[in-house]
Design a protein around this motif. Structure first.
Motif, mmCIF file in Angstrom:
data_model
loop_
_atom_site.group_PDB
_atom_site.id
_atom_site.type_symbol
_atom_site.label_atom_id
_atom_site.label_comp_id
_atom_site.label_asym_id
_atom_site.label_seq_id
_atom_site.Cartn_x
_atom_site.Cartn_y
_atom_site.Cartn_z
ATOM 1 N N THR A 221 0.581 -1.687 -0.019
ATOM 2 C CA THR A 221 0.533 0.048 0.050
ATOM 3 C C THR A 221 0.568 1.602 -0.101
ATOM 4 N N LEU A 222 0.573 2.510 -0.639
ATOM 5 C CA LEU A 222 0.786 3.658 -0.503
ATOM 6 C C LEU A 222 0.033 4.963 -0.132
ATOM 7 N N ALA A 223 0.207 5.313 0.411
ATOM 8 C CA ALA A 223 -0.604 6.776 1.127
ATOM 9 C C ALA A 223 0.150 8.384 1.044
ATOM 10 N N LEU A 224 -0.524 9.002 0.131
ATOM 11 C CA LEU A 224 -0.047 10.063 0.409
ATOM 12 C C LEU A 224 -0.376 11.370 0.666
ATOM 13 N N GLY A 225 0.497 12.080 1.621
ATOM 14 C CA GLY A 225 -1.203 13.437 2.317
ATOM 15 C C GLY A 225 -0.919 14.125 3.316
ATOM 16 N N ARG A 226 -1.683 14.138 3.997
ATOM 17 C CA ARG A 226 -0.785 15.140 5.381
ATOM 18 C C ARG A 226 -1.536 14.125 6.779
ATOM 19 N N PHE A 227 -0.231 13.278 6.883
ATOM 20 C CA PHE A 227 -1.026 13.009 8.057
ATOM 21 C C PHE A 227 -0.244 13.021 9.764
#
Ligand code: TRP
Ligand code: ZN
Length: 499
Positions: A221-227
């Motif tokens: 999986t890959l998640a890109l964003g403000r975390f």
């Protein structure tokens, strides 16, 4: 190893034969599919991947992804060409250092033709340089690349990889991963396994993740964003890394109140299933509008919607149970999906009993009684549901009732030995429903073909005699069985999936 040395004179012919055997006819293209009966073009033939190294850069404003994938594999036949599954635009492919020809074909096939054919059993290094805007790519009319206001997420089943890296996209070809992604400062990149390092340079931050245990492609999986990233360690010593979109609004507290229980639940599940199989655990909640959760290995994907009504620990139990049933032991073919969903649902039943919200017995009885014999629910065979019904309620609920029926038949001692022994038996591997049947018979010493046939394969409601507790109360049709307290949250865990 693949250098061609010019040898003059009589030796030339012999040396050429070593490089390219005269029987060039035995060198054939790898199959465009790995042989899955539900999805004939998923995965590919002719090679086996051991490692993916993905070095990527992502720009959230434009959804542009560029990168280099280095795939380590070994050929399993004499190969003249082979396929990868991939949708993005490719600028260069090298096989063992040499430039190779390539072309996209079909819905999601990408054919690579190396300069020289590859003999069976050869280790190969395939380097693919690519770029593209994943959200603009579709195959079979869908995309599984989910954009968010601040980035994007790759998490889907049974396919998600085509939108972000070239692969042999089938659970039967597991590999380890290094995923390193540069994103603009202030954006985070989340993936499987352990965060090895972060570094910042000229406005870009690079996140380097490592999955050191073999995982199926759909579990990458890959998640890109403000975390917001949290870290902790469970009592059992498992490092936990969770990530929450900074934009979860009203769902933020309920998401944290659920997902922050990961360590506790991993330890609790270890009591039933044996040691936790990955080096870290955790989950992430991006700001998506999708409705499902997915058991992405060691870093579960949760939709914020799952927490819209308050905390939902049941979904966390479901996805963490998959770390053993689905991720450690993965399906051989997609028809084996009951091995994932039946057991993840049964784990929710065990948790329900643990919480005093309904016993596994009561939940099985409720499934039995709440679907009358003419409900199409019973026409779906969890043991081989068909591609169009792969994630139907029957796979989950009848699937979990099948597990209760097995427990009734073999007794608790054998049952819990099976539950714990199975992940050990097939650690980091693949197995089929038939393999499970054999294993359960072996551990329990009982013939179980009839039971499995009734609960997993018969396209109709099992007779009352097959549903133990209801032997007292008729065939279940018309009997009123109270709905266990936990029912709603158990069902919510598998609502709304699909593309
Ligand atoms: N395996 C997921 C679960 O049970 C559910 C699921 C099925 C899913 N199909 C999906 C999730 C497609 C995402 C996309 O938790
Ligand atoms: Zn599931």
């Amino acid at each position: 190893m693949h250098r061609r040395i010019f040898v003059p004179g009589a030796l030339a012919a012999a040396s050429l034969m070593l490089a390219i055997p005269a029987s060039a006819a035995s060198y054939t293209p790898g199959a465009p599919g790995i042989g899955d009966p539900y999805y004939p073009y998923y995965g590919n033939g002719g090679y086996d991947v051991s490692h993916y190294d993905l070095r990527l850069r992502y720009q959230p404003e434009t959804d542009e992804l560029q990168g280099t994938a280095t795939v380590l594999a070994r050929t399993t036949q004499d190969l003249s060409s082979f396929d990868l599954d991939f949708l993005l635009d490719v600028s260069e492919v090298r096989v063992n250092g040499a430039k190779a020809a390539f072309t996209h074909t079909g819905e999601h096939e990408f054919v690579v033709t190396p300069k020289r054919p590859l003999a069976k059993g050869t280790p190969i290094t395939v380097v693919v340089r690519y770029s593209g805007v994943p959200s603009t790519k579709s195959a079979y009319g869908f995309t599984t690349w989910h954009r968010t206001p601040d980035g994007a997420v790759a998490a889907d089943e049974p396919e998600a990889a085509w939108w972000w890296f070239p692969s042999n996209d089938h659970p039967s070809d597991k590999a380890t991963y290094d995923v390193s992604v540069a994103v603009p400062d202030g954006t985070q990149a989340i993936s499987n396994g352990t965060l090895q390092s972060t570094s910042s340079q000229r406005g870009w931050t690079r996140y380097s993740w490592r999955q050191n245990k073999p995982q199926a492609t759909y579990l990458a999986t890959l998640a890109l964003g403000r975390f917001d990233i949290t870290t902790s360690t469970s009592d059992g010593g498992i490092p936990v890394i969770n990530a929450y979109s900074t934009d979860l609004g009203d769902n933020d507290d309920a998401a944290r109140a659920s997902v922050e229980r990961t360590g506790e639940i991993v330890d609790w599940l270890s009591d039933w299933f044996g040691p936790y199989p990955f080096s870290t655990a955790g989950g992430y909640v991006p700001n998506t509008t999708t409705g499902y959760a997915l058991e992405t290995a060691s870093r579960v994907y949760y939709s914020p919607k799952q927490f819209a009504k308050g905390s939902n620990v049941s979904v966390v139990v479901h996805e963490l149970a998959h770390q053993w049933y689905g991720d450690d032991v993965s399906v051989k073919d997609w028809k084996d999906i009951w091995l994932n969903e039946g057991f993840a649902t049964y784990a929710q039943w065990l948790w329900s009993e643990h919480e005093g919200e309904g016993t596994t017995r009561e939940l099985a009885d409720y499934v039995y009684a709440s679907h009358p014999a003419d409900d199409p629910f019973w026409t779906v065979a969890p043991g081989d549901p068909g591609a169009d019904h792969q994630f139907d309620d029957a796979v989950y609920d009848r699937g979990a009732a099948a597990i209760q029926a097995l427990r009734d038949e073999v007794g608790d001692t054998a049952f819990f030995a099976i539950l714990k022994g199975w992940p050990k038996e097939h650690a980091y591997g693949n197995a089929s429903v038939a393999d499970f049947e054999r294993y359960a018979e072996e551990v329990s010493g009982k013939p179980l073909a009839g039971l499995f046939d009734t609960w997993l394969f018969q396209p109709s409601k099992p007779a009352a005699s097959a549903a133990r507790s209801l032997a007292k109360g008729g065939d279940g049709a018309g009997t009123s069985v109270t709905r266990p307290k936990s029912w709603q949250s158990i069902e919510a865990a598998h609502g709304g999936h699909g593309h």
